[in-house]
Design a protein around this motif. Structure first.
Motif, mmCIF file in Angstrom:
data_model
loop_
_atom_site.group_PDB
_atom_site.id
_atom_site.type_symbol
_atom_site.label_atom_id
_atom_site.label_comp_id
_atom_site.label_asym_id
_atom_site.label_seq_id
_atom_site.Cartn_x
_atom_site.Cartn_y
_atom_site.Cartn_z
ATOM 1 N N ALA A 12 22.831 40.051 36.071
ATOM 2 C CA ALA A 12 21.742 39.076 36.117
ATOM 3 C C ALA A 12 22.273 37.686 36.459
ATOM 4 O O ALA A 12 21.667 36.965 37.263
ATOM 5 C CB ALA A 12 21.006 39.051 34.784
ATOM 6 N N LYS A 13 23.412 37.317 35.874
ATOM 7 C CA LYS A 13 24.003 36.007 36.171
ATOM 8 C C LYS A 13 24.385 35.885 37.640
ATOM 9 O O LYS A 13 24.273 34.812 38.227
ATOM 10 C CB LYS A 13 25.244 35.767 35.314
ATOM 11 C CG LYS A 13 24.958 35.455 33.873
ATOM 12 C CD LYS A 13 26.236 35.199 33.108
ATOM 13 C CE LYS A 13 25.962 34.875 31.657
ATOM 14 N NZ LYS A 13 27.214 34.663 30.901
ATOM 15 N N ARG A 14 24.852 36.991 38.225
ATOM 16 C CA ARG A 14 25.286 36.984 39.624
ATOM 17 C C ARG A 14 24.159 37.366 40.586
ATOM 18 O O ARG A 14 24.354 37.423 41.786
ATOM 19 C CB ARG A 14 26.457 37.947 39.828
ATOM 20 C CG ARG A 14 27.690 37.613 38.997
ATOM 21 C CD ARG A 14 28.304 36.283 39.414
ATOM 22 N NE ARG A 14 29.608 36.099 38.806
ATOM 23 C CZ ARG A 14 29.875 35.233 37.838
ATOM 24 N NH1 ARG A 14 28.914 34.466 37.346
ATOM 25 N NH2 ARG A 14 31.093 35.126 37.355
ATOM 26 N N LYS A 15 22.982 37.666 40.017
ATOM 27 C CA LYS A 15 21.807 38.045 40.801
ATOM 28 C C LYS A 15 22.104 39.227 41.724
ATOM 29 O O LYS A 15 21.809 39.207 42.919
ATOM 30 C CB LYS A 15 21.273 36.854 41.594
ATOM 31 C CG LYS A 15 20.762 35.739 40.711
ATOM 32 C CD LYS A 15 20.193 34.604 41.528
ATOM 33 C CE LYS A 15 19.498 33.609 40.662
ATOM 34 N NZ LYS A 15 20.284 32.629 40.018
ATOM 35 N N LYS A 16 22.709 40.269 41.131
ATOM 36 C CA LYS A 16 23.019 41.491 41.877
ATOM 37 C C LYS A 16 22.255 42.645 41.261
ATOM 38 O O LYS A 16 22.227 42.812 40.045
ATOM 39 C CB LYS A 16 24.507 41.805 41.841
ATOM 40 C CG LYS A 16 25.321 40.877 42.690
ATOM 41 C CD LYS A 16 26.533 41.555 43.243
ATOM 42 C CE LYS A 16 27.298 40.503 44.039
ATOM 43 N NZ LYS A 16 28.256 41.062 44.908
ATOM 44 N N GLY A 17 21.657 43.441 42.121
ATOM 45 C CA GLY A 17 20.935 44.613 41.660
ATOM 46 C C GLY A 17 21.847 45.827 41.559
ATOM 47 O O GLY A 17 22.983 45.818 42.037
ATOM 48 N N LEU A 18 21.321 46.879 40.955
ATOM 49 C CA LEU A 18 22.075 48.100 40.743
ATOM 50 C C LEU A 18 22.514 48.719 42.065
ATOM 51 O O LEU A 18 23.673 49.105 42.221
ATOM 52 C CB LEU A 18 21.195 49.093 39.958
ATOM 53 C CG LEU A 18 21.871 50.057 39.012
ATOM 54 C CD1 LEU A 18 22.664 49.325 37.962
ATOM 55 C CD2 LEU A 18 20.853 50.954 38.364
ATOM 56 N N THR A 19 21.612 48.807 43.024
ATOM 57 C CA THR A 19 21.929 49.421 44.315
ATOM 58 C C THR A 19 22.986 48.629 45.058
ATOM 59 O O THR A 19 23.930 49.211 45.610
ATOM 60 C CB THR A 19 20.649 49.545 45.177
ATOM 61 O OG1 THR A 19 19.658 50.251 44.436
ATOM 62 C CG2 THR A 19 20.932 50.276 46.466
#
Length: 73
Positions: A12-19
């Protein structure tokens, strides 16, 4: 288990999703989801290394030790 995996917080902090992270780390969505949901019993150091590289963080940003409460008898 006294080791908590805070992968969801760092994602969430890095704004990265699972995919996106799964593609960068070269791990299946199912296995990454197990890590993210704190259901893993173990994690390979090579996987931890790849996750830290992809999220630009330290292992301590993801792994946290929490003392278990002793059960009263």
């Amino acid at each position: 288990m006294p080791i908590i995996i805070n992968l969801d917080v760092m994602m969430a902090k890095r704004k990265k999703g699972l995919t996106e992270l799964a593609g960068e780390v070269d791990i299946t969505l199912a296995n990454l989801s197990i890590l993210k949901n704190n259901k893993a019993k173990a994690v390979r150091l090579s996987t931890l290394d790849a996750i830290c590289r992809a999220l630009n963080c330290q292992p301590g940003d993801i792994l946290e030790y929490v003392e278990e409460e002793e059960t009263e008898q």
